[in-house]
Design a protein around this motif. Structure first.
Motif, PDB file in Angstrom:
ATOM      1  N   ALA A  73       0.645  -1.201  -0.112  1.00  0.00           N
ATOM      2  CA  ALA A  73      -0.499  -0.069   0.335  1.00  0.00           C
ATOM      3  C   ALA A  73       1.171   1.141  -0.252  1.00  0.00           C
ATOM      4  CB  ALA A  73      -1.401   0.423   1.239  1.00  0.00           C
ATOM      5  N   ASN A  74       0.336   2.896  -0.195  1.00  0.00           N
ATOM      6  CA  ASN A  74       0.938   3.825  -0.329  1.00  0.00           C
ATOM      7  C   ASN A  74      -0.217   4.910  -0.579  1.00  0.00           C
ATOM      8  OD1 ASN A  74       0.596   3.312  -3.617  1.00  0.00           O
ATOM      9  ND2 ASN A  74       0.656   5.035  -3.574  1.00  0.00           N
ATOM     10  N   GLN A  75       0.997   6.189   0.329  1.00  0.00           N
ATOM     11  CA  GLN A  75       0.497   6.554   0.833  1.00  0.00           C
ATOM     12  C   GLN A  75       0.730   8.579   0.613  1.00  0.00           C
ATOM     13  OE1 GLN A  75      -3.027   6.806   3.892  1.00  0.00           O
ATOM     14  NE2 GLN A  75      -2.837   9.386   4.162  1.00  0.00           N
ATOM     15  N   ASN A  76       0.895   9.382  -0.317  1.00  0.00           N
ATOM     16  CA  ASN A  76       1.821  10.744  -0.007  1.00  0.00           C
ATOM     17  C   ASN A  76       1.217  11.489   0.409  1.00  0.00           C
ATOM     18  OD1 ASN A  76       3.146  12.671  -0.624  1.00  0.00           O
ATOM     19  ND2 ASN A  76       2.972  12.586  -3.199  1.00  0.00           N
ATOM     20  N   ASN A  77       1.672  11.586   1.721  1.00  0.00           N
ATOM     21  CA  ASN A  77       1.536  12.876   2.848  1.00  0.00           C
ATOM     22  C   ASN A  77       2.213  14.197   2.435  1.00  0.00           C
ATOM     23  OD1 ASN A  77      -1.027  11.010   3.670  1.00  0.00           O
ATOM     24  ND2 ASN A  77      -0.192  10.663   5.623  1.00  0.00           N
ATOM     25  N   MET A 155       7.814   1.027  11.545  1.00  0.00           N
ATOM     26  CA  MET A 155       7.283  -0.799  11.774  1.00  0.00           C
ATOM     27  C   MET A 155       6.006  -0.488  12.689  1.00  0.00           C
ATOM     28  SD  MET A 155       7.943  -4.326  13.852  1.00  0.00           S
ATOM     29  CE  MET A 155       8.523  -2.870  15.410  1.00  0.00           C
ATOM     30  N   SER A 156       4.876  -0.501  12.088  1.00  0.00           N
ATOM     31  CA  SER A 156       4.009  -0.572  13.180  1.00  0.00           C
ATOM     32  C   SER A 156       3.384  -2.232  13.245  1.00  0.00           C
ATOM     33  CB  SER A 156       2.236  -0.789  11.418  1.00  0.00           C
ATOM     34  OG  SER A 156       1.080  -0.963  12.877  1.00  0.00           O
ATOM     35  N   LEU A 157       2.460  -2.581  14.574  1.00  0.00           N
ATOM     36  CA  LEU A 157       2.462  -3.706  15.205  1.00  0.00           C
ATOM     37  C   LEU A 157       0.680  -3.632  15.518  1.00  0.00           C
ATOM     38  CD1 LEU A 157       5.124  -3.662  18.503  1.00  0.00           C
ATOM     39  CD2 LEU A 157       5.055  -4.868  16.344  1.00  0.00           C
ATOM     40  N   ASN A 158      -0.090  -2.627  14.799  1.00  0.00           N
ATOM     41  CA  ASN A 158      -1.165  -2.712  14.382  1.00  0.00           C
ATOM     42  C   ASN A 158      -1.880  -3.799  13.384  1.00  0.00           C
ATOM     43  OD1 ASN A 158      -3.627  -2.522  15.405  1.00  0.00           O
ATOM     44  ND2 ASN A 158      -3.922  -0.446  14.637  1.00  0.00           N
ATOM     45  N   GLY A 159      -1.430  -4.876  13.600  1.00  0.00           N
ATOM     46  CA  GLY A 159      -2.103  -6.232  12.653  1.00  0.00           C
ATOM     47  C   GLY A 159      -1.820  -5.103  10.665  1.00  0.00           C
ATOM     48  N   ALA A 160      -2.357  -5.935  10.378  1.00  0.00           N
ATOM     49  CA  ALA A 160      -2.684  -5.070   8.531  1.00  0.00           C
ATOM     50  C   ALA A 160      -3.144  -3.941   8.149  1.00  0.00           C
ATOM     51  CB  ALA A 160      -4.165  -5.932   8.094  1.00  0.00           C
ATOM     52  N   SER A 161      -3.245  -2.631   9.163  1.00  0.00           N
ATOM     53  CA  SER A 161      -2.689  -1.370   9.496  1.00  0.00           C
ATOM     54  C   SER A 161      -2.182  -0.486   8.786  1.00  0.00           C
ATOM     55  CB  SER A 161      -3.227  -0.786  10.986  1.00  0.00           C
ATOM     56  OG  SER A 161      -3.504   1.056  10.542  1.00  0.00           O
ATOM     57  N   THR A 162      -2.729   0.448   7.476  1.00  0.00           N
ATOM     58  CA  THR A 162      -2.122   1.556   6.920  1.00  0.00           C
ATOM     59  C   THR A 162      -2.055   2.253   6.863  1.00  0.00           C
ATOM     60  OG1 THR A 162      -3.892   0.834   4.852  1.00  0.00           O
ATOM     61  CG2 THR A 162      -2.120  -0.471   5.159  1.00  0.00           C
ATOM     62  N   ASN A 163      -2.492   3.010   8.044  1.00  0.00           N
ATOM     63  CA  ASN A 163      -2.415   4.350   8.911  1.00  0.00           C
ATOM     64  C   ASN A 163      -1.587   4.735   8.856  1.00  0.00           C
ATOM     65  OD1 ASN A 163      -3.439   6.235  10.289  1.00  0.00           O
ATOM     66  ND2 ASN A 163      -3.667   5.059  11.936  1.00  0.00           N
ATOM     67  N   VAL A 164      -1.043   5.722   8.297  1.00  0.00           N
ATOM     68  CA  VAL A 164      -0.116   6.630   8.768  1.00  0.00           C
ATOM     69  C   VAL A 164      -0.807   7.929   8.579  1.00  0.00           C
ATOM     70  CG1 VAL A 164       1.778   5.186   6.773  1.00  0.00           C
ATOM     71  CG2 VAL A 164      -0.487   7.409   5.677  1.00  0.00           C
ATOM     72  N   GLY A 165      -1.402   8.572   9.115  1.00  0.00           N
ATOM     73  CA  GLY A 165      -2.188   9.677   9.445  1.00  0.00           C
ATOM     74  C   GLY A 165      -2.484   9.642   8.217  1.00  0.00           C
ATOM     75  N   ALA A 166      -2.677  11.694   8.408  1.00  0.00           N
ATOM     76  CA  ALA A 166      -3.036  12.942   7.145  1.00  0.00           C
ATOM     77  C   ALA A 166      -2.093  14.080   6.372  1.00  0.00           C
ATOM     78  CB  ALA A 166      -4.640  12.833   7.115  1.00  0.00           C
ATOM     79  N   THR A 167      -1.285  14.158   7.929  1.00  0.00           N
ATOM     80  CA  THR A 167       0.037  15.195   7.147  1.00  0.00           C
ATOM     81  C   THR A 167       1.104  14.525   7.119  1.00  0.00           C
ATOM     82  OG1 THR A 167       0.567  15.192   9.411  1.00  0.00           O
ATOM     83  CG2 THR A 167      -2.015  16.424   8.820  1.00  0.00           C
ATOM     84  N   ALA A 168       1.604  15.778   6.791  1.00  0.00           N
ATOM     85  CA  ALA A 168       3.584  15.602   6.451  1.00  0.00           C
ATOM     86  C   ALA A 168       3.476  15.170   7.612  1.00  0.00           C
ATOM     87  CB  ALA A 168       3.576  16.617   5.705  1.00  0.00           C
ATOM     88  N   THR A 169       3.630  15.443   8.672  1.00  0.00           N
ATOM     89  CA  THR A 169       4.556  14.913   9.925  1.00  0.00           C
ATOM     90  C   THR A 169       3.873  13.812  10.968  1.00  0.00           C
ATOM     91  OG1 THR A 169       3.179  16.366  10.913  1.00  0.00           O
ATOM     92  CG2 THR A 169       5.441  17.238  10.400  1.00  0.00           C
ATOM     93  N   SER A 170       2.852  13.220  10.577  1.00  0.00           N
ATOM     94  CA  SER A 170       1.976  11.766  11.222  1.00  0.00           C
ATOM     95  C   SER A 170       2.481  11.042  10.816  1.00  0.00           C
ATOM     96  CB  SER A 170       0.354  12.625  10.907  1.00  0.00           C
ATOM     97  OG  SER A 170       0.244  11.990   9.309  1.00  0.00           O
ATOM     98  N   VAL A 171       2.621   9.831  11.375  1.00  0.00           N
ATOM     99  CA  VAL A 171       3.445   8.574  11.286  1.00  0.00           C
ATOM    100  C   VAL A 171       2.203   7.495  11.874  1.00  0.00           C
ATOM    101  CG1 VAL A 171       5.615   9.100  11.695  1.00  0.00           C
ATOM    102  CG2 VAL A 171       4.405   8.532  13.701  1.00  0.00           C
TER     103      VAL A 171
END
Length: 283
Positions: A73-77, A155-171
Motif C-alpha cells: 500500500a502507498n500514501q503520499n502525505n 514498523m507498525s504492530l497494529n495488524g494489517a493497518s495502513t494508518n499513516v495519518g493524514a499530514t506530512a508530520t504524522s506517522v
C-alpha cells in the motif's frame, strides 16, 4: 572613446562571460534535480488487496503496478502535494541494483510542489513479526547530488493497518523507527551507489509474535522543486525473512534417548536375571 560597434561587442562579451559563469555554477551545483522519467507511476494513494499474512517475502520491483495486488500500500502525505508519488525507476538517473535496468522503486523532489515537506509512504504486505526476523533493502540517490535526501524504515504492530495519518508530520500506527538513511539531511549523506541496509528485530521491539507491517517513508523537509533539499531516491531488492525456529540438535536427542533408555535397559536385565534364577530353582 569606444565607437558604437565596439560598445556593442563589449556588451556582448560581458553577456557571454556572465552566461559562462552561470553555466559553470550550475555544473558545479550538480546540474538540475533528477526527474521521474516516463515509466509507470502509482496514484498518490493505493490500498493493499486483502490477503493472508505472509511468513516472508521478497520484492524486486520489476512492475510496481502489481504491488497493490501483492499486499503493498502507498500514501503520499506531502504538503503541498506534488505531481509525482512512487514511480518505476528511471535508468537514465541510475539503473537497478538487480534485475532489469528500471526494476526499482523511485521517488523524487516532485513528491511535493514549490518548497514543501515530502512525506511519501510505501507499506509492505502484512507479516507475522517476531524477534530475530530480518528485513533487508538496498537504496541509492543520484551521483553527485547536492540536494540531501532522507529515508526512514518504520514498523507498525497494529495488524494489517495502513494508518499513516493524514499530514506530512504524522506517522499513524508506524511509530517504531527501525532505520534512517541520512537522518540529519546532510549534503552527501545519502549513499550515491546501491547500499544494503539490514535490520534484525529484537525482543524489545516485538515482545511476542504479532501481525504488523513495515513501511518506507521518504521524508524530507525544505524539499520540492524550489527547496534546498530533496532530489531522487531508489529502493530495490527488499526482503523479509522470519527467524528460523530453535533447532533440536542430534546430541540433545541422544541425551534425551539415553535418559529414557538406560533405566529401561536396567529393568530388562533385572527381569532376565530373575527369570534365570527361577528356572534353575524349578529345575
Amino acid at each position: 572613446m569606444l565607437n558604437r560597434a565596439s560598445r556593442v561587442w563589449a556588451i556582448l562579451l560581458v553577456l557571454a562571460l556572465c552566461l559562462s559563469v552561470l553555466a559553470l555554477g550550475a555544473s558545479a551545483a550538480g546540474g538540475p534535480k533528477s526527474d521521474a522519467g516516463t515509466g509507470a507511476q502509482l496514484p498518490q494513494r493505493t490500498d493493499a488487496a486483502p490477503q493472508a499474512p505472509l511468513a516472508d517475502f521478497s520484492e524486486g520491483f520489476e512492475d510496481i503496478t502489481l504491488l497493490a495486488g501483492l499486499g503493498w500500500a502507498n500514501q503520499n502525505n506531502s504538503s503541498p502535494l506534488g505531481s509525482t508519488g512512487w514511480f518505476q525507476g528511471n535508468d537514465t538517473v541510475f539503473p537497478a541494483q538487480a534485475g532489469s535496468p528500471t526494476s526499482y522503486l523511485g521517488a523524487n523532489y516532485n513528491n511535493t510542489s514549490g518548497t514543501g515537506t515530502i512525506s511519501n509512504w510505501m507499506m509492505t504486505p502484512a507479516v507475522t513479526l517476531s524477534a530475530g526476523d530480518t528485513f533487508r533493502f538496498w537504496t541509492s540517490t543520484a551521483a553527485g547530488s547536492i540536494w540531501p535526501d532522507r529515508l526512514e524504515l518504520r514498523m507498525s504492530l497494529n495488524g494489517a493497518s495502513t494508518n499513516v495519518g493524514a499530514t506530512a508530520t504524522s506517522v499513524g500506527d508506524f511509530t517504531t523507527v527501525l532505520a534512517e538513511v541520512n537522518p540529519t539531511l546532510a549534503a552527501g549523506g545519502y549513499p550515491e551507489v546501491w547500499t544494503e541496509y539490514v535490520v534484525t528485530l529484537t525482543a524489545a521491539q516485538v515482545p511476542a509474535p504479532t501481525l504488523g507491517r513495515f513501511a518506507f517513508r521518504y521524508f524530507v523537509t525544505d524539499g520540492g522543486p524550489s527547496g534546498a533539499n530533496s532530489n531522487y531516491i531508489g529502493i530495490d531488492t527488499v526482503s523479509y525473512t522470519a527467524a528460523a525456529p530453535t533447532a533440536v540438535t542430534l546430541s540433545t536427542l541422544d541425551a534425551q534417548a539415553n535418559t529414557t533408555l538406560l533405566p529401561l535397559a536396567a529393568l530388562a536385565l533385572l527381569v532376565t536375571g530373575a527369570a534365570l534364577v527361577l528356572r534353575r530353582r524349578i529345575a
